[in-house]
Design a protein around this motif. Structure first.
Motif, PDB file in Angstrom:
ATOM      1  N   SER A   1     -83.200 -12.144 -17.701  1.00 59.41           N
ATOM      2  CA  SER A   1     -83.910 -13.356 -18.136  1.00 59.41           C
ATOM      3  C   SER A   1     -83.274 -14.055 -19.335  1.00 59.41           C
ATOM      4  O   SER A   1     -83.300 -15.297 -19.391  1.00 59.41           O
ATOM      5  N   PRO A   2     -82.684 -13.344 -20.332  1.00 54.08           N
ATOM      6  CA  PRO A   2     -82.039 -14.092 -21.416  1.00 54.08           C
ATOM      7  C   PRO A   2     -80.917 -15.003 -20.910  1.00 54.08           C
ATOM      8  O   PRO A   2     -80.806 -16.156 -21.344  1.00 54.08           O
TER       9      PRO A   2
ATOM     10  N   SER B   1     -80.666 -16.220 -17.826  1.00 56.38           N
ATOM     11  CA  SER B   1     -81.290 -17.282 -17.037  1.00 56.38           C
ATOM     12  C   SER B   1     -81.879 -18.362 -17.937  1.00 56.38           C
ATOM     13  O   SER B   1     -81.776 -19.558 -17.629  1.00 56.38           O
ATOM     14  N   THR B   2     -82.482 -17.957 -19.048  1.00 59.02           N
ATOM     15  CA  THR B   2     -83.040 -18.921 -19.993  1.00 59.02           C
ATOM     16  C   THR B   2     -81.943 -19.776 -20.618  1.00 59.02           C
ATOM     17  O   THR B   2     -82.065 -20.994 -20.723  1.00 59.02           O
TER      18      THR B   2
ATOM     19  N   ALA C   1     -80.484 -22.239 -17.907  1.00 64.97           N
ATOM     20  CA  ALA C   1     -81.422 -22.908 -17.001  1.00 64.97           C
ATOM     21  C   ALA C   1     -81.087 -24.380 -16.821  1.00 64.97           C
ATOM     22  O   ALA C   1     -81.181 -24.922 -15.717  1.00 64.97           O
TER      23      ALA C   1
ATOM     24  N   ALA D   1     -80.185 -16.769 -27.040  1.00 63.44           N
ATOM     25  CA  ALA D   1     -81.164 -16.267 -26.065  1.00 63.44           C
ATOM     26  C   ALA D   1     -81.308 -14.750 -26.109  1.00 63.44           C
ATOM     27  O   ALA D   1     -82.166 -14.189 -25.422  1.00 63.44           O
TER      28      ALA D   1
END
Length: 304
Positions: free
Chosen positions: A163-164, A166-167, A170, A45
């Motif tokens: 965000s990386p 969280s991705t 997820a 990610a």
């Protein structure tokens, strides 16, 4: 002040007073429990994964600038001045400062991620491709930093850092850390904490007030439990218990003011004592578990 897994309770004191401290704790718990699959997922990610060298260099510069902004965005207790005034007003203002200022900072947090959480004691990292480990560490360090300074960063910068992670998480966070032989008791304690209502929170606050005279015995008992974790090879286990307690503290409805006024320290002592109960003397266990006994009328759940 540098952070370490040995002083996870101190880190927790900072996290429960930060607006997004629960997310920081989640990032660290993910790193502590990560298996090879999770670390590969985190590395995949990374925004620079598979990019040409020129693009990777540009992303590294942007990340460094974001970390610099985060480092200057959250006040530290050591930089705060004495508010002065009479004793009552001074005490109130000092508590207000404690709600906002941290003991450590984001560079210390990043070193914790890279050197301790994913350091030599990690059960998987030593056998992992160093490039994968480095990318995974970047993702964890960026996310921890972004959430630490969530209120101080521009939303776009915060999202770029977080965000990386969280991705990658997820759909699946990965394995949770092992909590050792006292895991069932810790799960019971944290589960009961999460179910608190306002009356329960008030009992904890009253227990803190009643325990203030025990500061020296409490500090000595905390140190003894940390030493027991070190010599038994359970430092990471104890750190995981404290970091999981951050989320339980917040889920229970406690506030930054509660953290500043001693409720976190009371909980951290109970967790420290319970996690290492099989190696502590009765006196230390009584001191650390005192708030739990006052709140519940029961001893710590040693049997799980």
């Amino acid at each position: 002040m540098p952070y370490s897994l040995v002083s996870a309770a101190t880190l927790g004191f900072d996290l429960v007073r930060l607006p997004a401290g629960g997310q920081v704790a989640d990032v660290l718990v993910t790193g502590l429990g990560a298996d090879a699959h999770t670390l590969h997922r985190l590395a995949g990610a990374h925004p620079a994964a598979g990019r040409p060298d020129a693009e990777r260099a540009g992303l590294a510069v942007r990340a460094r600038r974001a970390h610099e902004l985060a480092a200057s965005g959250v006040p530290q207790l050591r930089d705060m001045t004495d508010p002065g005034g009479d004793e009552d007003s001074r005490s109130a203002r000092l508590v207000a400062l404690l709600e906002r200022g941290t003991i450590g900072n984001t560079p210390a947090l990043e070193r914790l991620v890279r050197d301790d959480v994913l350091g030599p004691e990690h059960g998987v990292v030593a056998d992992l491709d160093p490039a994968v480990a480095s990318l995974a560490a970047d993702v964890l360090a960026d996310a921890a930093t972004g959430w630490w300074a969530a209120d101080a960063l521009d939303p776009a910068v915060r999202q770029e850092l977080t965000s990386p992670y969280s991705t990658a998480t997820a759909w699946e966070h990965g394995p949770r850390p092992d909590l050792g032989p006292m895991g069932p008791g810790l799960a019971e304690l944290l589960g009961e904490l999460r179910s608190l209502d306002e009356a329960g929170r008030r009992r904890w606050r009253l227990a803190v007030d009643a325990s203030r005279a025990q500061r020296r015995p409490w500090a000595a008992a905390m140190h003894g439990a940390a030493w027991a974790a070190h010599v038994s090879g359970r430092t990471r286990t104890l750190a995981a218990a404290q970091l999981l307690s951050v989320s339980a503290f917040l889920d229970a409805g406690f506030t930054a003011r509660d953290g500043a006024e001693g409720v976190w320290n009371a909980l951290a002592g109970c967790v420290q004592g319970l996690a290492m109960a099989d190696l502590l003397d009765e006196e230390s266990l009584t001191v650390l578990g005192g708030p739990w006994t006052m709140v519940t009328g029961r001893s710590l759940p040693l049997a799980g």
